[in-house]
Write an enzyme that holds these catalytic residues in place. Structure first.
Site, mmCIF file in Angstrom:
data_model
loop_
_atom_site.group_PDB
_atom_site.id
_atom_site.type_symbol
_atom_site.label_atom_id
_atom_site.label_comp_id
_atom_site.label_asym_id
_atom_site.label_seq_id
_atom_site.Cartn_x
_atom_site.Cartn_y
_atom_site.Cartn_z
ATOM 1 N N ASP A 218 0.876 -1.173 0.000
ATOM 2 C CA ASP A 218 0.000 0.000 0.000
ATOM 3 C C ASP A 218 0.916 1.226 0.000
ATOM 4 O OD1 ASP A 218 -2.160 1.740 0.275
ATOM 5 O OD2 ASP A 218 -2.563 1.244 2.373
ATOM 6 N N ARG A 286 -14.461 -4.623 -5.246
ATOM 7 C CA ARG A 286 -15.052 -3.742 -4.230
ATOM 8 C C ARG A 286 -16.572 -3.705 -4.434
ATOM 9 N NH1 ARG A 286 -11.964 0.060 -1.702
ATOM 10 N NH2 ARG A 286 -13.846 0.202 -0.428
HETATM 11 N N1 CP Z 1 -8.750 1.402 -2.218
HETATM 12 C C1 CP Z 1 -9.548 2.451 -1.913
HETATM 13 O O1 CP Z 1 -10.220 2.468 -0.883
HETATM 14 O O2 CP Z 1 -9.575 3.434 -2.835
HETATM 15 P P1 CP Z 1 -10.255 4.872 -2.703
HETATM 16 O O3 CP Z 1 -9.485 5.655 -1.690
HETATM 17 O O4 CP Z 1 -10.161 5.435 -4.087
HETATM 18 O O5 CP Z 1 -11.676 4.685 -2.273
HETATM 19 N N1 NVA Z 2 -3.624 3.378 3.498
HETATM 20 C C1 NVA Z 2 -4.267 4.196 2.497
HETATM 21 C C2 NVA Z 2 -5.358 3.422 1.821
HETATM 22 C C3 NVA Z 2 -6.065 4.178 0.722
HETATM 23 C C4 NVA Z 2 -7.210 3.397 0.139
HETATM 24 C C5 NVA Z 2 -4.819 5.454 3.133
HETATM 25 O O1 NVA Z 2 -5.360 5.357 4.246
HETATM 26 O O2 NVA Z 2 -4.693 6.527 2.555
#
Ligand code: CP
Ligand code: NVA
Length: 299
Positions: A218, A286
């Site tokens: 991530d 999702r």
């Molecule tokens: N992965 C995810 O939650 O993406 P967004 O921040 O675009 O919703």
């Molecule tokens: N770890 C990231 C995830 C985004 C979907 C955040 O919290 O920004």
């Protein structure tokens, strides 16, 4: 109040989670076959988003439209939340006008307070601590590509963040082995680790990836950590998921990333755009996983 919430993965039992993912796969097949399933007819989803979103917002709004209901997107900029109306009062009001609420916010405790004052189900659309909807989609994706994840080895490489925390929960609930590889100072929550089943900290990312069935990463700086970006880029330099790291995993290992991704930082372009990567299926799922979740919570 009695509504069933989904604030973390542990709000559902392992059996319920397994059934939910099976249902998500069915709903996806139905969608592909053009079968209408309007189980959300006349239902209203309120969406309180205090952080940006592409996938989470669009997947929930699409789910509501495709299943016959409607969604109302609410940001602090346009609502009284941004002018200091208490979260508890917002929860009470929204839950009298809608059937289910999704919340994306900063402190997890704020989401808990919201849920405690809502008469309808509340879903965690991401907090600083957890991102359970994303991990539902990830697990659906793993199952579709490789079958059950039980007994498999997952390597989490990068920040000990909200996604990492939801993976730590998932390891116990879905009985897979999780290796968490974070730079010193970026460990996941130690209290969570202490209670976790089959999770180990493996500082060396190469060692963590060794023989893994799934490698996940991530962003290095999550939403709200923008000012730490430069320091984090230095601290995480050895934690990039690249071809060399993927070569340590099983030959048929999958690569996942919840997105948005930064090519050249946490993942190289050759990996995210390469043969191990299932990130587009992961993003699509999702939609299907959340339909199954809505069906479960509104049943
Ligand atoms: N992965 C995810 O939650 O993406 P967004 O921040 O675009 O919703
Ligand atoms: N770890 C990231 C995830 C985004 C979907 C955040 O919290 O920004």
């Amino acid at each position: 109040m009695g509504a069933r919430h989904f604030l973390t993965l542990s709000d559902l039992s392992p059996d319920e989670l397994t059934a939910l993912l099976k249902r998500a796969i069915e709903l996806k097949a139905m969608q592909r076959a053009g079968v209408r399933h309007e189980f959300l007819k006349n239902k209203v989803l309120a969406m309180v988003f205090e952080k940006s979103s592409t996938r989470t917002r669009v997947s929930f709004e699409s789910a509501m439209i495709q299943c016959g209901g409607g969604a109302i997107f609410l940001s602090p900029r346009d609502t009284q939340l941004g002018r200091g109306e208490p979260i508890e009062d917002t929860a009470r009001v929204l839950s009298r006008m809608s059937d289910v609420i999704v919340v994306r916010t900063f402190e997890h405790e704020k989401l808990e307070r919201f849920a405690a004052h809502s008469g309808v189900p509340v879903i965690n659309a991401l907090t600083d601590k957890y991102h359970p909807c994303q991990v539902l989609a990830d697990l659906q994706t793993y199952i579709e590509h490789r079958g059950s994840i039980k007994g498999k080895t997952v390597a989490w490489v990068g920040d000990g963040n909200n996604m990492c925390h939801s993976y730590i929960e998932a390891a116990g609930l879905f009985s897979f082995h999780l290796r968490v590889s974070t730079p010193p100072g970026y460990d996941p929550d130690h209290a969570l680790l202490r209670n976790a089943k089959s999770v180990e900290l493996v500082r060396d990312p190469m060692q963590a990836a060794h023989g893994a069935d799934l490698v996940v990463t991530d962003v290095w700086a999550s939403m709200g950590q923008e000012e730490e970006q430069a320091a984090r880029a230095r601290d995480f330099a050895d934690y990039q998921v690249n071809g060399k790291l993927m070569a340590r995993a099983k030959p048929d290992a999958l690569f996942m990333h919840c997105l948005p991704a930064h090519r050249g930082e946490e993942v190289s372009a050759e990996v995210i755009d390469g043969p191990h990567s299932v990130v587009w299926d992961e993003a699509e799922n999702r939609l299907h996983a959340q339909k199954a979740l809505l069906e479960k919570l509104l049943a």
